[in-house]
Design an enzyme around this catalytic site. Structure first.
Site, PDB file in Angstrom:
ATOM      1  N   CYS A 223      -5.151  -0.965 -18.525  1.00  0.00           N
ATOM      2  CA  CYS A 223      -4.820  -0.049 -17.426  1.00  0.00           C
ATOM      3  C   CYS A 223      -3.758  -0.584 -16.454  1.00  0.00           C
ATOM      4  CB  CYS A 223      -6.072   0.363 -16.663  1.00  0.00           C
ATOM      5  SG  CYS A 223      -6.835  -0.987 -15.771  1.00  0.00           S
TER       6      CYS A 223
ATOM      7  N   HIS B  65       0.830  -1.209   0.000  1.00  0.00           N
ATOM      8  CA  HIS B  65       0.000   0.000   0.000  1.00  0.00           C
ATOM      9  C   HIS B  65       0.857   1.248   0.000  1.00  0.00           C
ATOM     10  CE1 HIS B  65      -2.506  -2.978   2.426  1.00  0.00           C
ATOM     11  NE2 HIS B  65      -2.542  -3.221   1.147  1.00  0.00           N
TER      12      HIS B  65
HETATM   13  C1  PEP Z   1      -4.112  -4.616 -12.723  1.00  0.00           C
HETATM   14  O1  PEP Z   1      -4.205  -5.700 -12.140  1.00  0.00           O
HETATM   15  O2  PEP Z   1      -3.480  -4.455 -13.781  1.00  0.00           O
HETATM   16  C2  PEP Z   1      -4.758  -3.411 -12.166  1.00  0.00           C
HETATM   17  C3  PEP Z   1      -4.800  -2.303 -12.853  1.00  0.00           C
HETATM   18  O3  PEP Z   1      -5.242  -3.491 -10.915  1.00  0.00           O
HETATM   19  P1  PEP Z   1      -4.341  -3.508  -9.591  1.00  0.00           P
HETATM   20  O4  PEP Z   1      -2.936  -3.218  -9.997  1.00  0.00           O
HETATM   21  O5  PEP Z   1      -4.928  -2.506  -8.691  1.00  0.00           O
HETATM   22  O6  PEP Z   1      -4.518  -4.923  -9.126  1.00  0.00           O
END
Ligand code: PEP
Ligand code: MG
Length: 750
Positions: A676, A363
């Site tokens: 993303c 975090h």
């Molecule tokens: C991912 O898994 O690529 C994502 C964007 O979510 P997080 O990194 O928050 O798991």
């Protein structure tokens, strides 16, 4: 020579302390001290060896050996008996030194006539500072009492070294904390920063290693240990403890109640140490012992014991976390580890963060990324090496930290910062321009966010909207579940700041590495593949519904975009979507304004979803590829595990082929698709994705400039042709081919 008595030791320590009261140069003080020790121990020789650098010891003062050898005689860690003491952090006690294994004869010292040798480490809380040696002509083994007494003297020397009383003359006299150190860690967040150390947990300073009245000190230590026991018992009585926390505290209690611990500290005090110095001496000894233990569990206990000793020191010295020290300008936070809420409290005033532990997906790392603060993790020993106010350079790109850098290093580093600032200026000039490639295709560049603090970047980076708003950060930085009204107000502010640009709110993605402090953690064998994200949301829909309500209210009539994380099969999406639509319906029936349009998307983070029925693709309003998770499941390589996480290339032909299939299915069904994960913000990866047909990428704000600059220089058809040729040629990854091609592209400068 008779055995030493307690009063001999106390007398010696007092004489040592008194010698400090007289103003003198560092070298003179050391000389006086060797003289006092030799005299008190009844030995012909007493020598002090200090580390010149982490690998080399230097004879810095002696009574009895040839004075010409001072600052000349040196040995490597592990070399000779002195080197052995330093390496093992254990005493060497022998009646016949020359016949001892590893003995190294150093003619310039004239030590050949001395038969017996006793050397003990000079160390402070596990930090090796040097070696203290006494030698005599008569062949005899030193008694346990003498060994112990010399260790106590070494402890006092360590405290004195720490206080800097020997500094000032000669290179080797520089305390370790004055020397330049380079620490190689791991990148947590890219970027470069120059500043001064601010320790999250300031070291306890012990100013009085020697005490006059042992009875008072024994009373003090007993009182402090009593308080410590009560505080650990109080912690254990707390109701909200989970199994792991309980286990740790049980270990604390065991240490706190250990009779041996208190007895050893009382013995140290009887020999003349103050209560504080006695705690540190035991802390050092235990560390030295345990650092040799390869067992991970025992090393964990070392941390516990350390923590306990620190608590005890804080009780004794009354030094709380807040030592009253003033935060320097351009602070770089140095900590063993830090929670997201604490880091957020420091906020943007930090120039950089260096953690001894930490992990890429922790975090704290997420917050550092959101705040765009360079972060280096796994910086070994940084909390022991760094002092408040030390100059420090943080190279987040390489994962390197330079502590107390010399001028050459600092100059080179400043040039690097200047170059980065230059590049940022170039990117700023592109801010208002689209990411249109030479072939005419335009890629929409969005940013990832998770905190209000991110939103000014919307303007600064030129992002066309927020492609991923990670809502869990708001849950992680609090110590209790946030209220609906609080969340609604926050989401509304996010939408206000976006000024009509789209914002895709991702519902709570907890579990795996993200554990809410106020939710009972699950004891799962493999949390990344466990009860996480939407799986929790669907099984316990209270929070999911509350979050949907907050989002609907925040929209207050504006369009709303929501996406659900970690969808594995169609039914999960259907269920989640039904929850959201039910809440819209409910709000409407309560007479509240509802969003003019609700778009519901799914994050594709497990390979299974790529093979979902066509109906799923038709049902979703959009899909966003969560590449961080998708890649870890595609390659079966934990994104948090340093041993494997870099092993497989995103530009591996298998992964690219898989992305192509997803792109084709979305194209065939008319489903808007974006990417993303972190890879979208890496220029070469972004290029490859765009060449495969992805037209929306969401990334860290700082990546938008570099990605846009590169996209605008290339023809995506050519990029695709290079990738295809590499694939046909049987390469595992298209990266080398792309890099080579880019080196010939004008201005791409890879
Ligand atoms: C991912 O898994 O690529 C994502 C964007 O979510 P997080 O990194 O928050 O798991
Ligand atoms: Mg994810």
């Amino acid at each position: 020579m008779p055995d030493r008595t307690e009063s001999d030791s106390r007398k010696l320590l007092r004489r040592l302390r008194d010698s400090l009261a007289v103003p003198a140069k560092g070298q003179d003080r050391l000389d006086t001290i060797t003289h006092l020790i030799a005299d008190s121990m009844g030995s012909e020789v007493c020598s002090i060896y200090l580390f010149r650098d982490p690998e080399t010891l230097e004879l810095c003062a002696t009574e009895g050996l040839k004075p010409e050898a001072v600052h000349k005689t040196r040995m490597k860690l592990g070399e000779g008996l002195v080197g052995r003491v330093a390496r093992t952090a254990n005493p060497v006690n022998t009646a016949d030194a020359p016949s001892e294994k590893g003995f190294r004869f150093m003619p310039e010292t004239g030590e050949e006539i001395y038969s017996s040798f006793l050397g003990v480490p000079i160390q402070r809380v596990g930090e090796k500072l040097g070696v203290l040696v006494v030698q005599s002509k008569t062949a005899r083994q030193f008694s346990d009492d003498e060994v112990y007494a010399l260790e106590v003297v070494a402890m006092v020397l360590a405290e004195m070294t720490e206080l800097g009383v020997f500094n000032g003359e000669g290179d080797a006299m520089r305390a370790l904390h004055r020397q330049q150190v380079m620490i190689r860690g791991t990148t947590g967040q890219e970027g470069a920063a120059e500043g001064r150390v601010w320790l999250h947990e300031a070291r306890v300073v012990v100013t009085n290693p020697v005490a006059d009245d042992p009875l008072t000190e024994i009373e003090r230590i007993r009182g402090a240990v009593g308080q410590l026991r009560v505080s650990v018992d109080d912690l254990l009585a707390a109701e909200s403890l989970d199994k792991d926390q309980k286990q740790v505290l049980e270990a604390y209690r065991m240490f706190a109640h250990s009779r041996g611990w208190l007895r050893r500290m009382e013995e140290d005090i009887a020999l003349g140490l103050s209560a504080e110095a006695a705690v540190e001496k035991e802390q050092s000894a235990t560390r030295a012992r345990l650092e040799q233990v390869p067992d991970a569990y025992l090393r964990e206990r070392l941390h516990d014991l350390d923590d306990l000793a620190n608590r005890l020191l804080r009780i004794l010295t009354g030094q709380g976390r807040d030592t009253g020290a003033e935060m320097p300008e351009n602070p770089v936070l140095v900590a063993r580890n830090i929670g997201p809420a604490e880091l957020l409290e420091y906020g943007r005033k930090l120039r950089g963060v260096v953690l001894q532990e930490g992990s890429v997906g922790s975090h704290a790392a997420i917050v550092a990324r959101a705040l765009a603060i360079p972060l280096v993790i796994h910086a070994e020993r940084i909390t022991a090496e760094a002092l408040n106010g030390d100059p420090i350079l943080v190279d987040g790109d390489q994962g390197i930290v330079h502590l107390r850098p010399d001028d050459t290093v600092a100059r080179a580093f400043r040039e690097k910062i200047a170059m980065q600032a230059e590049a940022q200026k170039r990117y700023a000039s592109l801010r208002a321009l689209p990411a249109t490639a030479k072939c005419g295709s335009t890629v929409q560049l969005l940013m990832n966010a998770g905190l209000m603090a991110d939103l000014p970047s919307l303007e600064g980076s030129g992002a066309e909207g927020v492609g991923l708003f990670r809502t869990e950060l708001q849950f992680l930085v609090r110590n209790k579940m946030p209220q609906r009204a609080e969340l609604a107000a926050l989401y509304a502010r996010v939408m206000d700041a976006a000024k009509g640009r789209p914002v895709a709110f991702r519902t709570l993605d907890i579990g795996s590495d993200k554990v809410l402090p106020y939710m009972k953690p699950q004891d799962e064998p493999n949390p990344a593949m466990g009860w996480r994200a939407l799986r929790v949301g669907l099984d316990k829909p209270g929070v999911l519904r509350m979050q949907c309500q907050a989002l609907i209210r925040a929209a207050n009539g504006r369009p709303l975009r929501v996406m659900f994380p970690f969808i594995t099969e169609q039914s999960e999406f259907q269920a989640a979507r039904a929850h959201l639509l039910r809440e819209v319906h409910r709000e409407r029936s309560l007479g509240h304004v509802v969003p003019e349009k609700v778009e519901v998307g799914a994050m594709l983070e497990t390979p299974s979803l790529a093979f979902a029925p066509e109906a799923f693709f038709k049902l979703v309003d959009f899909i966003s590829i969560g590449g961080n998770d998708l890649k870890q499941f595609f390659y079966a390589a934990d994104r948090e595990n340093e041993l494997v996480r870099r092993r497989y290339d995103t530009l591996n032909v298998s992964f690219l082929g898989f992305l192509e299939q997803i792109i084709a299915r979305c194209r065939d069904t008319g489903t808007p698709l974006s990417f993303c994960g972190e890879d979208a913000g890496r220029p070469i990866e972004a290029l490859a994705f765009a060449a495969l047909g992805l037209r929306t990428l969401s990334m860290r704000p700082a990546s938008i400039g570099p990605v846009k600059a590169l996209l605008r220089r290339v023809n995506l058809d050519e990029v695709k042709a290079v990738m295809d040729a590499a694939r046909r040629g049987g390469a595992d990854t298209v990266r080398p081919a792309l890099m080579e091609w880019l080196s010939g592209v004008d201005g791409a400068g890879m």
